[in-house]
Design an enzyme around this catalytic site. Structure first.
Site, PDB file in Angstrom:
ATOM      1  N   ASP A   6       0.836  -1.204   0.000  1.00 20.75           N
ATOM      2  CA  ASP A   6       0.000   0.000   0.000  1.00 20.75           C
ATOM      3  C   ASP A   6       0.870   1.254   0.000  1.00 20.75           C
ATOM      4  O   ASP A   6       0.561   2.229   0.668  1.00 20.75           O
ATOM      5  CB  ASP A   6      -0.919  -0.016   1.233  1.00 20.75           C
ATOM      6  CG  ASP A   6      -2.026   1.018   1.146  1.00 20.75           C
ATOM      7  OD1 ASP A   6      -2.380   1.426   0.030  1.00 20.75           O
ATOM      8  OD2 ASP A   6      -2.532   1.415   2.214  1.00 20.75           O
ATOM      9  N   CYS A  49     -23.475  -0.129   3.358  1.00 17.31           N
ATOM     10  CA  CYS A  49     -22.591   1.041   3.279  1.00 17.31           C
ATOM     11  C   CYS A  49     -23.330   2.303   3.722  1.00 17.31           C
ATOM     12  O   CYS A  49     -24.331   2.679   3.117  1.00 17.31           O
ATOM     13  CB  CYS A  49     -22.059   1.217   1.854  1.00 17.31           C
ATOM     14  SG  CYS A  49     -20.960   2.647   1.693  1.00 17.31           S
TER      15      CYS A  49
END
Length: 366
Positions: A142, A206
């Site tokens: 990342d 979500c």
């Protein structure tokens, strides 16, 4: 078994010794992923993450990013703390029912995963070099323009879920990904088929509807993006949807049925630090900048800085006041009304207004 296949088996064994959950291998031709990447960028779904666009297609072209790369070794590492109880998903969702409690994403409660994975990937690369001789390599986690989920799915680590994260049948999605670009050709691992079926649990839960369609995430609406990557004021229409989440959001993973198989990490690195699990908003809002830097040393949270920390908590405190007027929260917010940061002051004023029926319009700093 030929020499290259034998080497991959040895790399997988070394990876296990280093506490990686799985090691895979893939090639460097990601051309079929380029149209999707370009379309995502064209829609502006990357928000203020300009680095996503500035590197162009290098993200999908490993051999352009690191010349000489012939193969990519992928690794995943489970991060659930070792004492995570059975039924942990429901326990995490229950934190939303305690609006005065601060919710920090599970992955961020321990040591910075960048540090943990990078050190172990480097050790793995050194073991490979000992076996093959001079090795051109570069390890990532990342930390560079790398299509991590694409590489992971191509190398058999799992499949892309509808929330865009990688899912594994034995490990759910509660794991970190890392890669080693190497200048030796290795036989690729077999990819696995997808197993989401008709399930849309991640999309339905979500809070901000950031998963705009299966496999499509608008980062500009994602709470993880808003609390970590986004600088400046948080859009007012999204603030009430953030509830008491102050750093990241795990909801799409908490709703995923596959995470009942999420594995506990044997590493103490991912055990939660004191103050980052179950703390109250008032406790964390009281941290001075010095206390913030000291308490988050070696933590991924430190990178957002004290200003965003206070901004995020102020939003959560405003949402707590909407749930129930709390004099202690109002008093804590009042202590920050003269904060030197325009961003912090604006969010504090907004938060204080939330106990009223009608919140005033607050002019954002230019």
């Amino acid at each position: 078994m030929d020499a290259a296949a034998q080497l991959v088996s040895r790399i997988q064994a070394w990876g296990q010794e280093l506490s990686f959950s799985q090691i895979g291998v893939t090639g460097v031709d990601l051309s079929s992923a380029e149209p999707g990447l370009l379309a995502w960028l064209a829609q502006g779904f990357h928000g203020e993450m300009d680095y996503m666009a500035s590197h162009g297609l290098k993200r999908a072209r490993p051999a352009e990013l690191i010349p000489g790369t012939l193969s990519v070794i992928t690794a995943r590492m489970d991060y659930l703390p070792k004492d995570t109880p059975h039924g942990w998903q429901a326990s995490e969702l229950a934190r939303l029912e305690r609006p005065d409690e601060a919710i920090v994403s599970v992955y961020a409660r321990g040591r910075d995963y960048h540090k943990v994975l990078r050190a172990r990937l480097q050790k793995l690369a050194e073991k490979i070099a000992e076996a093959v001789g001079p090795l051109g390599h570069r390890a990532f986690t990342d930390s560079a323009p790398v299509l991590e989920a694409e590489l992971a799915s191509r190398s058999g680590q799992g499949w892309r879920g509808k929330h865009t994260l990688v899912l594994n049948r034995e490990g759910g999605s509660m794991f970190f990904l890392g890669e080693i670009y190497v200048d030796i050709a290795l036989p690729p691992s077999e990819p696995v088929s997808e197993h989401c079926g008709a399930c849309t649990a991640c999309i339905g839960i979500c809070p901000t509807q950031a998963i705009v369609a299966p496999y499509q995430l608008d980062a500009r609406r994602c709470i993880s993006y808003l609390t970590i990557e986004h600088a400046g004021p948080i859009p007012e229409d999204l603030r009430p949807l953030m509830a008491n989440r102050i750093y990241g959001c795990d909801d799409c993973q908490l709703a995923c049925p596959w995470n009942k198989f999420a594995q506990r990490s044997p590493l103490a690195d991912f055990d939660p630090r004191e103050g980052l699990s179950g703390a109250t908003l008032i406790e964390l809002f009281a941290w001075s900048e010095e206390a913030f830097l000291r308490r988050t040393e070696g933590s991924p949270i430190r990178r957002i800085g004290h200003e965003r920390w206070l901004r995020n908590i102020a939003v959560a405190m405003g949402n707590a006041l909407r749930a129930a007027d709390d004099l202690a929260i109002r008093a804590a917010l009042g202590e920050r009304t003269s904060h030197p940061s325009d961003v912090v002051r604006e969010h504090v004023v907004w938060a204080l207004a939330q106990h009223c029926d009608q919140a005033p319009v607050v002019e954002r700093p230019v």
